[in-house]
Each structure stands twice: as C-alpha cells, then as structure tokens.
Design an enzyme around this catalytic site. Structure first.
Site, PDB file in Angstrom:
ATOM      1  N   LYS A 209       0.834  -1.195   0.000  1.00 43.65           N
ATOM      2  CA  LYS A 209       0.000   0.000   0.000  1.00 43.65           C
ATOM      3  C   LYS A 209       0.874   1.253   0.000  1.00 43.65           C
ATOM      4  O   LYS A 209       0.671   2.171  -0.778  1.00 43.65           O
ATOM      5  CB  LYS A 209      -0.920  -0.025   1.224  1.00 43.65           C
ATOM      6  CG  LYS A 209      -1.801   1.190   1.333  1.00 43.65           C
ATOM      7  CD  LYS A 209      -2.638   1.173   2.585  1.00 43.65           C
ATOM      8  CE  LYS A 209      -3.252   2.549   2.760  1.00 43.65           C
ATOM      9  NZ  LYS A 209      -3.968   2.698   4.032  1.00 43.65           N
ATOM     10  N   GLU A 215      11.040  -4.388   3.840  1.00 43.47           N
ATOM     11  CA  GLU A 215      11.143  -5.831   3.570  1.00 43.47           C
ATOM     12  C   GLU A 215      10.632  -6.136   2.161  1.00 43.47           C
ATOM     13  O   GLU A 215      11.255  -6.881   1.396  1.00 43.47           O
ATOM     14  CB  GLU A 215      10.303  -6.629   4.584  1.00 43.47           C
ATOM     15  CG  GLU A 215      10.776  -6.528   6.020  1.00 43.47           C
ATOM     16  CD  GLU A 215      10.103  -5.391   6.783  1.00 43.47           C
ATOM     17  OE1 GLU A 215       9.695  -4.391   6.144  1.00 43.47           O
ATOM     18  OE2 GLU A 215      10.003  -5.489   8.014  1.00 43.47           O
ATOM     19  N   GLY A 270      -4.306  -1.694   5.566  1.00 43.48           N
ATOM     20  CA  GLY A 270      -3.683  -2.895   5.008  1.00 43.48           C
ATOM     21  C   GLY A 270      -4.393  -4.170   5.436  1.00 43.48           C
ATOM     22  O   GLY A 270      -4.657  -5.060   4.619  1.00 43.48           O
ATOM     23  N   ARG A 271      -4.749  -4.257   6.720  1.00 44.17           N
ATOM     24  CA  ARG A 271      -5.336  -5.502   7.228  1.00 44.17           C
ATOM     25  C   ARG A 271      -6.791  -5.696   6.781  1.00 44.17           C
ATOM     26  O   ARG A 271      -7.386  -6.727   7.059  1.00 44.17           O
ATOM     27  CB  ARG A 271      -5.208  -5.548   8.751  1.00 44.17           C
ATOM     28  CG  ARG A 271      -5.669  -4.298   9.489  1.00 44.17           C
ATOM     29  CD  ARG A 271      -5.125  -4.297  10.919  1.00 44.17           C
ATOM     30  NE  ARG A 271      -5.440  -3.089  11.665  1.00 44.17           N
ATOM     31  CZ  ARG A 271      -4.687  -1.996  11.686  1.00 44.17           C
ATOM     32  NH1 ARG A 271      -3.573  -1.938  10.962  1.00 44.17           N
ATOM     33  NH2 ARG A 271      -5.031  -0.948  12.432  1.00 44.17           N
ATOM     34  N   GLU A 356      -3.276  -5.770  15.565  1.00 46.47           N
ATOM     35  CA  GLU A 356      -2.779  -4.487  15.061  1.00 46.47           C
ATOM     36  C   GLU A 356      -3.859  -3.409  15.215  1.00 46.47           C
ATOM     37  O   GLU A 356      -3.565  -2.230  15.326  1.00 46.47           O
ATOM     38  CB  GLU A 356      -2.349  -4.614  13.593  1.00 46.47           C
ATOM     39  CG  GLU A 356      -1.297  -3.597  13.188  1.00 46.47           C
ATOM     40  CD  GLU A 356      -0.710  -3.833  11.797  1.00 46.47           C
ATOM     41  OE1 GLU A 356      -1.431  -3.666  10.796  1.00 46.47           O
ATOM     42  OE2 GLU A 356       0.474  -4.166  11.706  1.00 46.47           O
ATOM     43  N   HIS A 387      -3.883 -32.338  19.561  1.00 46.10           N
ATOM     44  CA  HIS A 387      -2.734 -33.156  19.964  1.00 46.10           C
ATOM     45  C   HIS A 387      -1.548 -32.275  20.323  1.00 46.10           C
ATOM     46  O   HIS A 387      -0.412 -32.734  20.338  1.00 46.10           O
ATOM     47  CB  HIS A 387      -2.377 -34.120  18.838  1.00 46.10           C
ATOM     48  CG  HIS A 387      -3.515 -35.044  18.514  1.00 46.10           C
ATOM     49  ND1 HIS A 387      -3.707 -36.238  19.157  1.00 46.10           N
ATOM     50  CD2 HIS A 387      -4.564 -34.899  17.655  1.00 46.10           C
ATOM     51  CE1 HIS A 387      -4.810 -36.811  18.686  1.00 46.10           C
ATOM     52  NE2 HIS A 387      -5.352 -36.015  17.784  1.00 46.10           N
ATOM     53  N   LYS A 513      10.794  -0.413  13.499  1.00 42.85           N
ATOM     54  CA  LYS A 513      11.240  -0.164  12.122  1.00 42.85           C
ATOM     55  C   LYS A 513      12.394   0.839  12.105  1.00 42.85           C
ATOM     56  O   LYS A 513      13.382   0.668  11.397  1.00 42.85           O
ATOM     57  CB  LYS A 513      10.095   0.423  11.291  1.00 42.85           C
ATOM     58  CG  LYS A 513       9.028  -0.555  10.853  1.00 42.85           C
ATOM     59  CD  LYS A 513       8.084   0.162   9.894  1.00 42.85           C
ATOM     60  CE  LYS A 513       6.825  -0.619   9.633  1.00 42.85           C
ATOM     61  NZ  LYS A 513       5.833   0.100   8.858  1.00 42.85           N
TER      62      LYS A 513
HETATM   63  O1  F6P Z   1       4.118  -2.510   9.608  1.00 40.86           O
HETATM   64  C1  F6P Z   1       2.761  -2.686   9.639  1.00 40.86           C
HETATM   65  C2  F6P Z   1       2.145  -2.427   8.303  1.00 40.86           C
HETATM   66  O2  F6P Z   1       2.081  -1.079   8.056  1.00 40.86           O
HETATM   67  C3  F6P Z   1       0.769  -3.058   8.204  1.00 40.86           C
HETATM   68  O3  F6P Z   1      -0.205  -2.282   8.756  1.00 40.86           O
HETATM   69  C4  F6P Z   1       0.657  -3.285   6.735  1.00 40.86           C
HETATM   70  O4  F6P Z   1      -0.360  -4.194   6.422  1.00 40.86           O
HETATM   71  C5  F6P Z   1       2.037  -3.786   6.424  1.00 40.86           C
HETATM   72  O5  F6P Z   1       2.889  -3.028   7.242  1.00 40.86           O
HETATM   73  C6  F6P Z   1       2.461  -3.662   4.989  1.00 40.86           C
HETATM   74  O6  F6P Z   1       2.342  -2.359   4.536  1.00 40.86           O
HETATM   75  P1  F6P Z   1       2.410  -2.009   3.005  1.00 40.86           P
HETATM   76  O7  F6P Z   1       1.278  -2.676   2.313  1.00 40.86           O
HETATM   77  O8  F6P Z   1       2.326  -0.515   2.941  1.00 40.86           O
HETATM   78  O9  F6P Z   1       3.729  -2.518   2.467  1.00 40.86           O
END
Ligand code: F6P
Length: 552
Positions: A209, A215, A270-271, A356, A387, A513
């Site tokens: 987003k 990452e 995002g979620r 979150e 189990h 971060k």
């Molecule tokens: O670090 C948390 C977060 O901002 C989440 O809320 C989000 O879903 C995820 O990182 C990934 O964010 P993006 O889609 O901007 O890469």
C-alpha cells in the site's frame, strides 16, 4: 457518550463488573441443565453461516448489560460514521472504507465530497481483466509462454489476507497456476520460491500500500536481480513485474510501468485490504466470478451488521462476548480453531486484524485506558491442535475463550474423514464446556485400588466452564468466506469502539522499524555501538560470527 467521559466511568461499566462478580462461579453445565432451550435462544444464522454462542459464561442478563454498553458507547453511531466515509481514523485523518470495497457500483459513498465507489469499481475491473487474461493465457511472458507462477511479494495486510483466502479457496483455484507468497525478508522465503519457478513463466506482484515497506522493497529488488541473472532483460521487467499500491508514483520510481500499477486507496487499512486490488493474486487464483462472490459474502455480512438488532447481530454478539472475557474477566487471549485445512492461515490473518487494530492502551483522543483491551489472538487448525495445546485448554489454570470454525461439507469426497473431523470439533466444545467432576472421575476408576484412584482421579478432572463459540459454515466457498472475514472485521471494530480505541492506525510498529534501520548498517561495519549492553552484545556477536555471503 461524551468524548471526555471514558467508558469505564459509566454506570453500566460498574454494573458489568458487579454482574461478573455475582455470576463468576456459575458453571455452564448448570446453565444448560436449567434451560434446555439455551441453544435455541443463543444461536444466530445468516445465509450459510450459523453461530452457536450458547457455550459461554453468559446469561440473558449478561447480554442485556453488554448490549446496553454497546448502546452507550454509540456503536451504531460510529458504524454509520464509518460507512458514510467520515474520517474516523482520527490520528491519520482518514476515512475507513473497507465496506465500500464490497458495494455495488450504483451506491455512492463520499470522501471529501468525492464519490469513491466508481473509482473502486474502475480499479477492480482493471484487476479482474488483468487476472482473467493471465488465467486464460492471453497475457503471456515475453517469450510467449503462458504464466504458470504468480509470486506475490508483500507483507502484513499485503500478504496475510490474500494468502489465507487463496489457501482457503484452493478447490476453486485454476489448475496449472501456482500462487506463491513471499513476505519475510529472510531470504529463504524468496529463494525457496525462486528455486522452483521459471522466469519466463512467472509474474511478480509487488503488493505494498505504502510502497515504502523495506522488507517488501528489498525482496522485490532481489527478485528483479534474480530475474535478470536468469537471462531476462531490463525490457522484460515491464511484462513480468506489476505493482499494487496507493503510492503509484513510488511504484513508478521503483521501475514498474504505469500501466502495470493497480491502485488502492488510502482509506483502506492494510489488514482490511484483501477485498481491494491487493486481492489480485486471489483473483488470478480463483477468477472474477468467485472473487465477486467473495465480495458479495462480505457485503451480506455488512448488511446484516448495519441493520440487524444488536441482540441478534452476529459480529456484535461475538464482540460483546469477547469483551466480556477480556475486560471483565481479564483474560488475555482468544483462540481461533478452524476445523478446515484450507483455513490454516486464518489465525495468522486474524492476529493482524485484531492485534494491530486493538493492541493499544491509549484511546483515540490520547487518553490512557485503564482497563484490559485487545487480546492475544492465536490458533491452529483442528484436529492437529488437539494433539498439541488442547491439554492446557482442558486442564490448565487459565480461562481461554475460543472460536471453533467448522464447515459442514467438504469439497473433497471424504465424508468419513469429514465426519470424524466434525465429531472432534463438537466433542471439544462439549468437553470444554461440560468438564468432568471429581466424583465422575472416581466413578470411572472403580476397577482400581483406593490408592491408585486417589492418585489418578484428581488428574482426570476437567474443570470445564471453558467458553467457546462455534461457527458452522455450509461449506468453505467464496461467499461464505467473505461473510466470515467481514464478520471478524466488524467484531474487531465494535470492540475498538467500546474500548474507545482508534482501530485503524498502528503506531506500535513504527519504533522497531526505525531501530532496524539504524542497526542494519551497523551489522556490516566495525564502528562503535551506542545501544544498551544487550543489543551492543548481540550486534558484536553477529559481527564476529557472520559469514558474508552477499552476491549483490
Ligand atoms: O508494519 C505494519 C504495516 O504497516 C501493516 O499495517 C501493513 O499491512 C504492512 O505493514 C504492509 O504495509 P504495506 O502494504 O504498505 O507494504
């Protein structure tokens, strides 16, 4: 409720505490014995979904009090604000409109006087058209070969929802099209995928987003480098790399062709974004019609949530019952137990959705919240978990609530196995609720001598009274899955409203971060370190023992 008045200062809050004190020794066993109609009174149905919430430490009085709490917290008012596009994500000054993603084209929702629904549909249609062209082989790689492997590179909401839905809907998936998910910056995640695919038949979706998540960007760069190392050219990248982002210009700066960028909107967290173009990998897997059914399921749950009376409102009931335990019994966790192999990533998705959103102790206006809020969400697919950790649920010292999610029918022709699976799910909820008394344990051990009985009987006692909700779904299909996910979104929303939390920001992920950004270069140098002694020690130890294998 007046914004300056915290919910825990209301009379209803005190009444709920009092009610908890006076009912906490009630055993559900007795409640069922007293009222044979308890199931009839405490279940709800919506289309192919049925919620049985009768196995909870609640009475009709508890529900009445909780509903009054929801009313005083103005759950209805906040829900209307959300669906109308008001900027209820106060700290980020954003609307919260994942429900708009599921609306039909003719409905209008305005953000800053602009109807966003046509934008949603235009972008969704672009994504559908693209996904269909990949599925039917019209969209090929540069060599003319069809695409056989889609690699979604994204993390958090740009990963968990799409991966979970893709896995859950495997029976609806196009054969010969593999969808892979790479989230972790641990290179093993990416390399294990790259080692199985052919660049000329692969499509990389960079899903972010913000398009700033380090990452994701590093994984995307590594994938691009690998692609070129495999003999493909810079020119070929345009055909094999696409992006989904609300930061279109950042995706362009990264080198993605403008026509290969699918937009999402800043008013979708995002979620909550699997319903948007972030679901492109899902669309490729299951196709337009199935994805539309998934949206329709979400919309059906939205309609129910917006209109059903609170007492019969599935997300509201789940929310209130959860809040009853977390806030008034001070429980810390809630388990998600799907008896469905396809739903094996549901707990991971709901962890982000819930933790979150509501893992906060400061209210939406910056005030400290002096009560227990968001639970730890955890879980695993049944029966495997029986189990593993069920011992603790049955005989451990903690009150832990859970949701059992059980499809009535399986897509695979394995009725015998399916009945065993379902029998196990029902048996667990019964055992958790009912328990086994000491007298019952003794009675089972009549064949033993007294000494052995005295030693064994207490160990065979099950306290019971362990609460659970059971959600039965006709089957796991796109529509039902849509209902299930939207149900959990609204559950989390309602809890956030009552606790006074802004469920739509996530400041808690920022600090780590920033520190990681500082530490990363320190790992590769010999300069002085200015962290605490532990962190300095860890960095120094890494520097000493790490073998640099970078090929970049
Ligand atoms: O670090 C948390 C977060 O901002 C989440 O809320 C989000 O879903 C995820 O990182 C990934 O964010 P993006 O889609 O901007 O890469």
């Amino acid at each position: 409720m007046n914004p300056s008045c915290s919910i825990n200062q209301t009379a209803i809050w005190a009444q709920l505490h009092q009610h908890q004190r006076s009912t906490r020794f009630l055993h559900m066993r007795e409640l069922f014995e007293q009222d044979p109609d308890r199931f009839e009174k405490m279940h709800e149905q919506l289309n192919g979904l049925m919620l049985d919430y009768s196995k909870n430490r609640i009475t009709e009085d508890t529900l009445n009090l909780l509903i009054e709490l929801a009313t005083i917290a103005d759950v209805r008012g906040w829900t209307d604000k959300m669906r109308r596009g008001e900027k209820i994500n106060i700290s980020e000054n954003r609307a919260v409109l994942h429900t708009a993603l599921r609306l039909p084209a003719e409905v209008a929702v305005y953000v800053d006087n602009h109807n966003v629904v046509p934008d949603i549909h235009a972008e969704l249609e672009r994504a559908f058209t693209f996904a269909e062209s990949v599925r039917n082989g019209e969209y090929t790689g540069v060599t003319g070969e069809t695409i056989t492997d889609i690699v979604n590179i994204g993390i958090g909401g740009s990963h968990l929802g799409p991966e979970m839905v893709t896995l859950a809907l495997r029976p609806f998936q196009q054969p010969n099209l593999n969808v892979h998910y790479v989230a972790n910056v641990d290179g093993a995640n990416l390399m294990e995928v790259l080692n199985t695919i052919k660049p000329s038949r692969s499509l990389f979706i960079i899903a972010s987003k913000s398009f700033t998540t380090p990452e994701t960007l590093l994984n995307a760069q590594t994938a691009r480098r690998w692609f070129l190392q495999q003999g493909m050219t810079e020119k070929d990248i345009a055909r094999h790399f696409i992006a989904i982002s609300s930061a279109v210009s950042k995706a362009q700066d990264f080198g993605i062709d403008a026509q290969n960028i699918f937009a999402m909107f800043d008013w979708v967290g995002g979620r909550f974004s699997v319903w948007s173009t972030i679901g492109l990998s899902v669309m490729c897997a299951i196709g337009k019609k199935n994805f539309q059914d998934f949206l329709a399921g979400g919309r059906a749950m939205d309609e129910h949530f917006f209109t059903a009376p609170l007492r019969h409102n599935i997300p509201v009931l789940l929310s209130l019952i959860g809040l009853w335990y977390h806030t008034f019994y001070n429980t810390t966790s809630h388990a998600i137990i799907p008896y469905d192999h396809g739903l094996r990533r549901l707990a991971a998705h709901l962890q982000q959705l819930d933790m979150e959103s509501n893992g906060k102790q400061v209210g939406r206006y910056g005030e400290h919240l002096d009560f227990d809020t968001g639970p730890v969400i955890w879980g695993e697919e049944g029966v495997n978990c029986q189990h593993a950790f069920f011992q603790l649920l049955h005989q451990g010292p903690r009150l832990i609530s859970s949701d059992f999610i059980v499809p009535i029918n399986s897509f695979y022709h394995v009725s015998t196995q399916h009945k065993m699976l379902v029998a196990n799910a029902f048996a667990q909820t019964e055992a958790l609720m009912h328990g086994k008394t000491l007298a019952e344990a003794y009675a089972e051990l009549m064949h033993l001598d007294n000494k052995s009985r005295d030693m064994l009987a207490p160990q065979k006692v099950f306290p019971g009274n362990q609460p659970s909700n059971t959600l039965l779904l006709d089957e796991i299909n796109p529509f039902n899955l849509g209902m299930l996910l939207a149900m959990y979104e609204h559950k989390v929303f309602v809890q956030g409203i009552i606790w006074g939390i802004n469920s739509f920001d996530q400041w808690g992920v920022e600090y780590g971060k920033v520190l990681a950004k500082k530490i990363q270069p320190e790992l590769g140098t010999t300069g002085p370190l200015q962290h605490d002694a532990s962190t300095n020690g860890l960095i120094a130890y890494f520097r000493k023992h790490h073998h640099d294998t970078n090929t970049n």
